[in-house]
Design an enzyme around this catalytic site. Sequence first.
Site, PDB file in Angstrom:
ATOM      1  N   HIS A 174       0.871  -1.185   0.000  1.00  0.00           N
ATOM      2  CA  HIS A 174       0.000   0.000   0.000  1.00  0.00           C
ATOM      3  C   HIS A 174       0.902   1.226   0.000  1.00  0.00           C
ATOM      4  O   HIS A 174       1.027   1.933   0.997  1.00  0.00           O
ATOM      5  CB  HIS A 174      -0.915   0.008   1.231  1.00  0.00           C
ATOM      6  CG  HIS A 174      -1.864  -1.150   1.306  1.00  0.00           C
ATOM      7  ND1 HIS A 174      -1.454  -2.414   1.677  1.00  0.00           N
ATOM      8  CD2 HIS A 174      -3.203  -1.235   1.058  1.00  0.00           C
ATOM      9  CE1 HIS A 174      -2.516  -3.218   1.672  1.00  0.00           C
ATOM     10  NE2 HIS A 174      -3.581  -2.534   1.296  1.00  0.00           N
ATOM     11  N   ASP A 191       0.293  -2.460   4.919  1.00  0.00           N
ATOM     12  CA  ASP A 191      -0.381  -1.493   5.796  1.00  0.00           C
ATOM     13  C   ASP A 191      -1.650  -0.940   5.160  1.00  0.00           C
ATOM     14  O   ASP A 191      -1.682   0.192   4.685  1.00  0.00           O
ATOM     15  CB  ASP A 191       0.573  -0.371   6.221  1.00  0.00           C
ATOM     16  CG  ASP A 191       1.142   0.404   5.045  1.00  0.00           C
ATOM     17  OD1 ASP A 191       1.209  -0.155   3.948  1.00  0.00           O
ATOM     18  OD2 ASP A 191       1.491   1.591   5.227  1.00  0.00           O
ATOM     19  N   ASP A 200      -4.114  -3.278  -7.005  1.00  0.00           N
ATOM     20  CA  ASP A 200      -4.596  -3.549  -5.662  1.00  0.00           C
ATOM     21  C   ASP A 200      -3.523  -4.336  -4.908  1.00  0.00           C
ATOM     22  O   ASP A 200      -2.750  -5.097  -5.498  1.00  0.00           O
ATOM     23  CB  ASP A 200      -5.898  -4.361  -5.777  1.00  0.00           C
ATOM     24  CG  ASP A 200      -6.308  -4.986  -4.460  1.00  0.00           C
ATOM     25  OD1 ASP A 200      -5.999  -6.176  -4.267  1.00  0.00           O
ATOM     26  OD2 ASP A 200      -6.920  -4.288  -3.643  1.00  0.00           O
TER      27      ASP A 200
END
Length: 280
Positions: A42, A164, A143
């Site tokens: 992320h 995270d 993603d």
Amino acid sequence: MLSYRHSYHAGNFADVLKHIVQVAIIEYLKKKDKPFTVHDTHAGAGSYAIASDHMQKTGEYRDGIARLLDSRTGVGVIDQYVTLVKKLNPVGKLTEYPGSPLISASLLREQDRLQCSELHSTDFELLQRRFADDKRVRVEKLDAWQGIKAMLPPQYRRGLVLIDPSYEMEADYIGLLPALQMAMERFSTATYAIWYPVLDRNRTESFIRRFVKAEIPNLLRVECCPRPDASGRGMTGSGMLIVNPPYTLAQHMAQAMPVLKDALCEPNGHTLVKELTGEA
């Protein structure tokens, strides 16, 4: 999910803990000449301007990095982190806070690699632009869990996977354990560092128990909660769940926690460093 922007929270107490753990693991990996890979699930925008509307709106960095910036603690893992942030702010004051990709890139050697996945269009473009000329860094608009499928295992089989999510959706809580298990099947030799928020103590403990019950091996739990549980003021703390931690990490974080408690926590705040074996 795509509405979440880490720029509102950059440099807060949760980032301080997450990035200290990140720096400590990468510095351990650098003790060997053999190259390694950092995979950031992320990744966000890479770095965040203190003067931005987002950071000024919340001001969360004032109760995080701003409390440590002018101190030298004598605790290696904290001072390494603070030194890195200062190097990225050469004007002598805090103008930019580095996200996890910039922290990783700043620490990597020529032979090491960083790979990032980010789905938010604006943050992806900012991240891609920042690392456009850095051949060590791969940035993909994916993603987080798609990124694990597409990018693991990496070329170099030593490394760190930093996970995270924002946890703004229930799917983040539910999906994390199977995503970790999938990643470990592909990249079993890595250290995995999973960030989690403390919003509701019962939910947090239930979340941790899932990993213990799944018999994920070699778990270290590190937590810093500036406010007491159930203080009614949003996120009261955050933690890192580390799989296959460096053998030095528990000791280093045990040394760091009293300093973080003094710097970041209210009188009723608390910290935790615990190796998880049979029960959470």
